[in-house]
Design an enzyme around this catalytic site. Structure first.
Site, PDB file in Angstrom:
ATOM      1  N   ARG A   1      14.605   4.476   0.973  1.00 17.73           N
ATOM      2  CA  ARG A   1      14.260   3.114   1.393  1.00 17.73           C
ATOM      3  C   ARG A   1      13.778   2.350   0.163  1.00 17.73           C
ATOM      4  NH1 ARG A   1       8.958   0.843   3.867  1.00 17.73           N
ATOM      5  NH2 ARG A   1       9.670  -1.245   4.360  1.00 17.73           N
TER       6      ARG A   1
ATOM      7  N   HIS B   1      10.347  -7.379   1.195  1.00 15.90           N
ATOM      8  CA  HIS B   1       9.112  -6.624   0.942  1.00 15.90           C
ATOM      9  C   HIS B   1       8.234  -7.515   0.055  1.00 15.90           C
ATOM     10  CE1 HIS B   1       7.406  -2.307   1.002  1.00 15.90           C
ATOM     11  NE2 HIS B   1       6.461  -3.065   0.464  1.00 15.90           N
TER      12      HIS B   1
ATOM     13  N   GLU C   1       6.125  -5.020   7.043  1.00 17.23           N
ATOM     14  CA  GLU C   1       4.720  -5.325   7.344  1.00 17.23           C
ATOM     15  C   GLU C   1       4.400  -6.821   7.375  1.00 17.23           C
ATOM     16  OE1 GLU C   1       2.096  -3.094   4.818  1.00 17.23           O
ATOM     17  OE2 GLU C   1       2.894  -1.167   5.475  1.00 17.23           O
TER      18      GLU C   1
ATOM     19  N   ASN D   1       4.910   2.190   9.489  1.00 21.14           N
ATOM     20  CA  ASN D   1       4.156   2.563   8.287  1.00 21.14           C
ATOM     21  C   ASN D   1       2.749   2.908   8.732  1.00 21.14           C
ATOM     22  OD1 ASN D   1       6.418   1.744   6.912  1.00 21.14           O
ATOM     23  ND2 ASN D   1       5.450  -0.002   5.890  1.00 21.14           N
TER      24      ASN D   1
ATOM     25  N   TYR E   1      -1.093   4.342   7.325  1.00 16.69           N
ATOM     26  CA  TYR E   1      -2.032   4.777   6.283  1.00 16.69           C
ATOM     27  C   TYR E   1      -3.403   5.150   6.839  1.00 16.69           C
ATOM     28  CZ  TYR E   1       1.472   3.368   2.930  1.00 16.69           C
ATOM     29  OH  TYR E   1       2.652   3.291   2.222  1.00 16.69           O
TER      30      TYR E   1
ATOM     31  N   GLU F   1       6.977   4.602   5.969  1.00 16.47           N
ATOM     32  CA  GLU F   1       6.032   4.775   4.851  1.00 16.47           C
ATOM     33  C   GLU F   1       4.839   5.591   5.311  1.00 16.47           C
ATOM     34  OE1 GLU F   1       4.352   1.369   2.746  1.00 16.47           O
ATOM     35  OE2 GLU F   1       6.299   0.374   2.827  1.00 16.47           O
TER      36      GLU F   1
HETATM   37  C1  BGC Z   1       3.163  -1.432   1.546  1.00 19.60           C
HETATM   38  C2  BGC Z   1       3.442  -0.871   0.170  1.00 19.60           C
HETATM   39  C3  BGC Z   1       2.144  -0.446  -0.472  1.00 19.60           C
HETATM   40  C4  BGC Z   1       1.506   0.642   0.373  1.00 19.60           C
HETATM   41  C5  BGC Z   1       0.227   1.204  -0.166  1.00 19.60           C
HETATM   42  C6  BGC Z   1       2.138  -0.661   2.319  1.00 19.60           C
HETATM   43  O1  BGC Z   1       1.304  -1.553   2.972  1.00 19.60           O
HETATM   44  O2  BGC Z   1       4.346  -1.615   2.261  1.00 19.60           O
HETATM   45  O3  BGC Z   1       4.122  -1.842  -0.577  1.00 19.60           O
HETATM   46  O4  BGC Z   1       2.308  -0.029  -1.792  1.00 19.60           O
HETATM   47  O5  BGC Z   1       1.241   0.118   1.642  1.00 19.60           O
HETATM   48  O6  BGC Z   1      -0.779   0.261  -0.192  1.00 19.60           O
END
Ligand code: BGC
Length: 449
Positions: A75, A119, A164, A290, A292, A354
């Site tokens: 990607r 992006h 995002e 995505n 995190y 992601e």
């Molecule tokens: C984004 C990336 C970013 C990653 C880490 C995501 O929100 O799509 O571009 O590098 O998080 O912060």
């Protein structure tokens, strides 16, 4: 590690402005990020994406790294200002040629290209005309999608429209820590509708150009109330609507969620025109997730005269990444199961487009990078995906953020997310221990199928 379904996609992800560099080559125009990076104080240590990973020149080496890794998908993002330097008008052929060569090299290596069209690198002239606050930007985005797919859809089946859009709205237009650096707070809300409309119109353009799979990628976060109090629970529900539902409900159900708890009335009043929601809710073939971190919120502490915003709280009690983000693999299972429970049959197959972490990687004297912490992170999150599949969520793939260390937006080069270490002085790439670990995992999964 549990066994994943046959045909499960194992990949890595990057984005144009974060890796390409060569910002003034091949006829590329300025994006909002080029402009933002020039503003004093915007980026840590005044760093910019001018050179980044120099991928624009070193893409062959990067494709070879992916081929050795054994990923089945890559990607990347297509830089809008490379394809349309001013954001409108005819295609800039040298820009398209770059992605054309990259596509052919990926296919020759047996890697499926999964481009994202947006992006975050909006052409600066479009921002000057209002950016995502302006409805016209949605139409411009569809034109650009048609140009990109017109050149590449004969070889690329899967297209991701936006990355995002919540972050673009929140950090780009509401608080201003990202480009274009506007601090409009709730005045940023029209950028939600215009991005979604751009997604809908681009979907039509992509299908007309022969794309077989259209995907939208959002960042999802389980939203936890800081306590059991009715106020905190209500605040969590409100934040969940803003972050997790605002960019998903319209696409999968054709309706905006109720944001009345922000004291806004109908946030879309006056800007949603007839036919918009039909375009936005045209079927997509997969949803990109995505993930995190989870989010913890409490009730607004005091009325400030304006709409009441929930308070984002620190999450304690977990190990953290170099960014200070709590490491909570179960949060990934939670968002995936929540999507399934929330949207049921309307939820298309899901790709984790992601997931990854920044760690304090320091090369040893022999140059090797023993990032055991990243291996632990990835292992935990891949198991969390397996848990979601076991719970019945149709997850088709997992892509690590990121193939290599790169320009981490307002943090510049201070956060390293890569499976490959990049020495920014020499542009030397060194696979980290996590690269070998991921390569072995993919090989094992594939030998079992
Ligand atoms: C984004 C990336 C970013 C990653 C880490 C995501 O929100 O799509 O571009 O590098 O998080 O912060």
């Amino acid at each position: 590690m549990p066994r994943f379904p046959d045909g499960f996609t194992w990949g890595v992800a990057t984005a144009a402005y974060q890796i390409e560099g060569a910002v003034a080559e091949g006829g590329r125009g300025d994006s909002v990020w080029d402009t933002f990076c020039r503003q004093p104080g915007a980026i840590r240590d005044g760093q910019t994406g001018d050179i980044a990973d120099d991928h624009y020149h070193r893409w062959r080496e990067d494709v070879a790294l992916m081929a050795d890794l054994g990923v089945t998908a890559y990607r990347f993002s297509i830089g809008w200002p490379r394809v349309q330097p001013t954001g409108s008008g005819p295609a800039n052929d040298p820009g398209l040629d770059f992605y054309d060569r990259l596509t052919d090299a990926l296919l020759a290596a047996g890697i499926t290209p999964m481009p994202t069209l947006f992006h975050w690198d909006l052409p600066q002239p479009l921002e000057d005309a209002g950016g995502w606050l302006a409805r016209d930007t949605a139409a411009r985005f569809a034109d650009y999608a048609a140009l990109a797919a017109g050149r590449l859809a004969d070889r690329i089946g899967t297209w991701i429209t936006l990355n995002e859009p919540f972050v673009v709205m929140a950090l780009g237009y509401a608080i201003g820590t990202h480009a274009p650096g506007k601090a409009l707070m709730l005045g940023a809300l029209p950028t939600a509708h215009h991005q979604l409309l751009g997604h809908g119109l681009a979907t039509q353009a992509l299908r007309a150009a022969g794309a077989s799979q259209v995907v939208l990628t959002n960042n999802y976060s389980p939203v936890w109330p800081a306590s059991d109090s009715a106020e905190d629970v209500a605040a969590a529900r409100a934040w969940d609507a803003l972050q997790n539902r605002l960019f998903t409900d319209p696409v999968l159900t054709g309706r905006y969620p109720d944001l009345a708890s922000f004291g806004l009335g109908d946030p879309t009043a006056g800007i949603v025109k007839d036919g918009d929601l039909a375009a936005i809710s045209a079927p997509i073939d997969a949803l990109g997730v995505n993930y995190y971190v989870p989010t913890q919120v409490s009730a607004p502490r005091e009325a400030q005269g304006g709409p009441a915003l929930p308070v984002l709280e620190e999450i304690d009690g977990y190990p953290i990444t170099a960014f200070g983000w709590p490491i909570v693999p179960a949060g990934l299972t939670e968002v995936l199961v929540q999507l399934r429970d929330r949207y049921a049959d309307r939820l298309p197959p899901v790709y984790v487009t992601e997931n990854g972490c920044s760690m304090p990687d320091v090369p040893a004297t022999d140059g090797s990078v023993e990032d055991r912490d990243r291996i632990g992170y990835l292992d935990g999150h891949i198991r969390a995906v397996a848990d979601a599949i076991a719970a019945g969520v149709d997850v088709r793939g997992y892509l690590v953020w990121s193939l290599m260390d790169n320009f981490e937006w307002n943090e510049g080069y201070h956060q390293r997310f890569g499976l490959v270490y990049v020495d920014y002085e020499t542009q030397r790439r060194t696979p980290k221990a996590s690269y070998s670990w991921y390569r072995d995992l993919i090989a094992l999964q594939q030998s079992a199928s």
